[in-house]
Design an enzyme around this catalytic site. Structure first.
Site, PDB file in Angstrom:
ATOM      1  CE  LYS B  78      37.177  45.481  41.931  1.00 38.83           C
ATOM      2  NZ  LYS B  78      37.570  46.234  43.781  1.00 38.83           N
ATOM      3  CB  SER B 153      37.618  42.148  43.738  1.00 36.33           C
ATOM      4  OG  SER B 153      38.044  42.994  44.575  1.00 36.33           O
ATOM      5  CB  SER B 177      40.638  43.478  46.193  1.00 33.80           C
ATOM      6  OG  SER B 177      40.188  42.461  46.257  1.00 33.80           O
TER       7      SER B 177
END
Lengths: 479, 482
Positions: B78, B153, B177
């Protein structure tokens, strides 16, 4: 003109004497090339995290104990949020409602009178960077070397009533922190700075007046001048029927005046909240006792000892304790030569001259206390005379051997051989026949002259009493 | 079975037995990214050169018989985890030019094993969002239906794993997330106990909730990754000293385990399809010998408010450093400090980030602190106490991961309150610092995956993985069509 009583409180920021910064491993030092002692952590790069330096906690506790504080067993770290270009994270890691130390007191000595100033709290925090405004036009530059340098903020109660008391308090706090070994407290290097809170009230008034804060005073002189100026300014305003507004002011050193920085309305809302990156500090009784054991005997205790136990006068005692290394030297010296007054006197009159003139750094005394004690003893016991003792001290400061050795090498040792003295006396008597006759005829003053001649020939190495005895005997025989 | 359908454990075996080299495997994945990622937009930065170099190192290591669990395994990261020398954007214009001079600890630990980092995957800006549509760079779509969101996210992480553009991914979870995008994309994602994985190098959103974790094809793979990336870190004072063995209970019989179903997680606002799939999974557990217990969590109704107050408060402070002075985006031609910082933040941050900074600043302001932030901390204590009460008698908790399956792009993102409420099933775990995992337990009528969460006691991550693994062993997943 009405009379007002000043009510003064101080916030002292003292830099802790750790090797590394409070939340990273950057070195703590003074001066040096800009932005050379910073890293991703103290400049707040994304993703970096503060890791609390445990030495900061123990030093702060030690400082707190030196200032007679209670230590909170549970202490929390908080964030103080505000935007400023010298603050890379836009928040300062500090402590809000649970500081490390609370409720201390510091004794100040105002001549005849002694007074206690209460310490409200001591908390730890990180220092901000420094802005440089003059290097290029229309821009400021940021130097982050100071970012994350560990500080303690010592907040007093508003217990001071004059600039002189404030000065005495700052000096005492600095002295105690130096004794504790947790801060150098060098105002000229910025390792001690103060904010002053000051208000005036009528003697009969129960309520305090509106206070004004003067920020960032970095010398004793400016603390005194700023307070004196502010007392005068507020007195004039009150007498003219004007109202004091609560505000933050700065002191202009050149002009000797304070000017407004921001009013209460413009005061920052720091939005304090618990610092989620640093876990709270838990302190046990054992931790505190271990730290307390490391504390040396402090200023007030030493003063008591010197005046009450050792019979020194207060003035000398204060001179001795004003510098911990000197006081330590004294304490150690008297442990090998317990002539309290003689040792004190030799330090105050002879040794400190070199310190005061900047020729000797008290942190780097090149001889041991035992050697120093030996020198005092030699002088006291007239193994060497007073002038030669001073000369020996100078040579010891230059790094030369032990006092005994120096005295021997330099021929300073008193000569106690009666034969040699007698020989010199005989020589003088036979040489200065006119003076001898004059003396014998009743001119007693001439004895001094003959004594002087003998001493001169013996080059200060003989005990004057012995010379005198032998000379008297000799002259008596001639009568 | 395609190469990309293999688990990390299977790939490990192939690599160790020299059936394939890490270089070949890496090229294979890079090739897939090249061909397929255009459909789902999961990668912000593909690190081809670095990946091939690591793969070569991995092959040398394997040749010497010195391979570790993740040596040579291609993984995506990420884009809020710092990678030395590789741009780390956090999905924001603000960090468009930010190239960190250090690795996040989790990344260092992967690289220490010569795990192959394929690239940096997309995310909601500063990890604020549940759709990956607030990314300034790649608005990732769902591999099961490109008209739908992948969740967020960590949407780039989930989509890259679901689309088999990486064998696994590291994501971060502040309020769900990792778990919610894992649910939306039909994979497994785990947020370990707070403090299990160092946060050093993870660009902070809400420090007391943020936690790094894996997204992968199975609970087993998640356990393997967690064993590598977890552990105390001297650079993170909040990382735990207690070392967790994540795989210690894998494959152990779950017979006799008490699994709790808190009734509030199955009430109004949860889609019927989701509810029935999770309850069906619970019935499966019962068949395996677990005991299902209904419990209650009355404070759940305050959880969203408390979460958004605390998380936004911390975010408002964490994001204050983006002032255009030292790194990141800086507005051109500003005349004063105030103008520079104001314009930099106005231009550099997206809408959702600004909304949360405002919310958090407000919550911490004097006069509001007691009413908002302080009350939220009180709710946090209540939630922790309620979890503790449940865990006094139960071993794990089963809930839906999200009230719905992946929704259509543009459906609710414009309505912040609706977006926030959609986090109802995941935020309490972050508030309490507990380990939780989402695994796929079914598909709705549109063929979209349904996620089920398993929540455990702090430091009992192994039980969470054991329970999830037990279900996964008997559940057949459907691959997305790409």
């Amino acid at each position: 003109m009405a009379n007002y009583i000043p009510v003064i409180g101080l916030e002292i920021h003292a830099q802790l004497l750790t090797n590394t910064k409070i939340f990273c491993n950057c070195e703590v030092d003074f001066g040096g090339e800009q932005n050379t002692r910073c890293c991703p952590v103290c400049t707040g790069l994304p993703g970096t995290l503060p890791v609390l330096n445990s030495q900061v906690v123990s030093y702060a506790i030690k400082g707190g104990l030196a200032l007679n504080c209670d230590i909170n067993r549970f202490s929390k770290i908080d964030r103080k949020n505000y935007f400023y270009p010298d603050l890379p994270k836009a928040y300062q890691i500090s402590q809000f409602d649970l500081p490390l130390c609370i409720d201390g007191k510091v004794k100040i000595d105002m001549g005849e009178e002694e007074k206690y100033i209460r310490v409200h709290r001591i908390h730890i925090e990180e220092d901000a960077g420094k802005l440089v405004h003059d290097d290029i036009e229309n821009a400021s530059l940021a130097d982050y070397n100071r970012c994350g340098v560990p500080l303690i903020e010592i907040v007093s109660e508003p217990d001071m009533g004059s600039a002189e008391e404030a000065k005495a308090y700052v000096e005492k706090v600095a002295g105690l922190l130096q004794y504790a070994g947790v801060s150098l407290c060098r105002m000229e290097e910025g390792s001690l700075r103060a904010d002053v809170n000051i208000s005036l009230k009528r003697p009969e008034a129960a309520k305090l007046g509106t206070k004004v804060e003067i920020k960032n005073l970095n010398s004793l002189k400016s603390i005194v001048r700023a307070i004196e100026y502010e007392i005068e300014r507020q007195t004039k305003m009150l007498n003219a029927g004007e109202e004091i507004i609560q505000e933050t002011r700065r002191f202009n050193d050149n002009r000797g005046v304070t000017t407004s920085m921001r009013s209460k309305e413009d005061a920052h809302d720091y939005r304090y909240f618990k610092e989620p990156d640093v876990i709270p500090v838990s302190i046990t009784d054992d931790d505190i006792e271990a730290i307390r054991k490391e504390l040396p005997m402090l200023i007030d205790e030493r003063l008591d000892l010197y005046t009450k136990e050792y019979g020194l006068n207060k003035a000398d005692s204060k001179i001795l304790v004003a510098n911990k290394e000197i006081s330590d030297l004294y304490n150690e010296s008297i442990s090998s030569y317990a002539n309290y007054k003689a040792v004190a006197n030799f330090i105050v009159v002879d040794l400190l001259r070199y310190v005061n003139e900047g020729e000797l750094d008290s942190k780097n005394i090149p001889f041991t206390a035992a050697e120093f004690a030996e020198l005092v003893k030699m002088a006291e016991e007239e193994v060497v005379n007073k002038n030669n003792a001073k000369a020996i001290l100078k040579m010891m400061l230059e790094g030369k051997k032990s006092p005994q050795q120096i005295a021997k090498d330099e021929g300073f040792l008193m000569n106690d051989s009666a034969d040699e003295i007698e020989e010199v006396v005989n020589g003088v008597v036979s040489e200065f026949t006119a003076e001898v006759e004059g003396y014998l005829a009743g001119k007693e003053k001439l004895f001094g002259f003959l004594m002087g001649q003998c001493s001169k020939r013996l080059a200060g190495r003989a005990n004057p009493k012995m010379i005198k005895d032998i000379l008297e005997q000799k002259l008596a025989k001639l009568k | 079975m395609e190469l990309c359908d293999k688990s990390i454990l299977e790939l490990r075996q192939m690599l160790d037995q020299k059936e394939i080299s890490s270089s070949e495997l890496t090229k294979y994945y890079l090739d897939r990214i090249n061909k397929i990622d255009g459909q789902i937009n999961s990668y912000i930065t593909v690190c081809e050169e670095e990946a091939l170099k690591t793969a070569e190192n991995a092959d040398n290591r394997i040749a010497k018989g010195e391979a570790s669990a993740l040596t040579g395994i291609p993984i995506s990261i990420k884009d809020n985890m710092c990678t030395e020398g590789i741009r780390t954007t956090c999905g924001s214009k603000m960090l468009g030019n930010f190239v960190p001079p250090y690795n996040a600890t989790a990344v260092s630990k992967l690289l220490a094993e010569d795990a192959v980092i394929l690239g940096k995957v997309s995310m909601d800006e500063f990890a604020m969002g549940g759709s990956t549509q607030t990314s300034y760079y790649k608005k990732t779509t769902n591999p099961y239906d490109k008209a739908r969101v992948p969740g967020g996210s960590s949407g780039g992480s989930a989509a890259s794993v679901a689309a088999k553009l990486s064998a696994a991914s590291l994501g971060s979870d502040t309020g769900g997330s990792i778990r919610q995008p894992a649910a939306f994309c039909g994979i497994t994602g785990m947020k370990p106990t707070y403090g299990a994985v160092s946060r050093f190098g993870l660009v902070a959103f809400a420090s007391s909730f943020d936690q790094i974790g894996p997204l992968a094809h199975s609970a087993k793979d998640c356990a393997g990754i967690l064993n590598v990336i977890s552990g105390h870190d001297v650079n993170d004072g909040t990382s735990e000293r207690q070392k967790i063995d994540f795989s210690s209970k894998l494959g152990k019989d779950i017979k006799g385990l008490k699994l709790a179903l808190p009734k509030e997680f199955f009430g109004d606002g949860i889609d019927e399809s989701v509810k029935s799939a999770v309850l069906k999974a619970a019935a499966e557990y019962e068949k395996m010998g677990a005991k299902i217990v209904e419990v209650s969590m009355p404070s759940l109704k305050y959880a969203i408010a408390a979460y958004y107050l605390i998380a936004s408060a911390e975010a408002s402070s964490n994001l204050a450093r983006y002032d255009g002075i030292k790194f990141g985006y800086c507005t051109p031609d500003a005349k004063t400090y105030d103008e520079r910082i104001t314009r930099t933040r106005k231009e550099g941050f997206g809408e959702e980030v600004k909304r949360r900074i405002l919310l958090g600043t407000y919550a911490l302001s004097s006069g509001y602190y007691d009413a908002y932030y302080k009350k939220a901390l009180y709710v946090q204590q209540k939630i922790k106490a309620e979890y503790k009460g449940i865990f006094d008698t139960c071993d794990a908790i089963i809930t839906p991961t999200a009230p719905t399956t992946a929704y259509k792009i543009g459906e609710i993102e414009g309505d912040p309150v609706k977006m926030y409420l959609a986090d109802i099933c995941t935020v309490t775990v972050n508030i309490a610092g507990l380990p939780a995992l989402s695994t796929t337990c079914g598909y709705d009528n549109a063929g979209m995956p349904i996620g089920m969460s398993v929540v455990g006691k702090a430091f009992d991550d192994a039980t969470v993985l054991q329970v999830a693994d037990a279900f996964e062993t008997s559940f057949k997943r459907i691959n997305p069509k790409l």
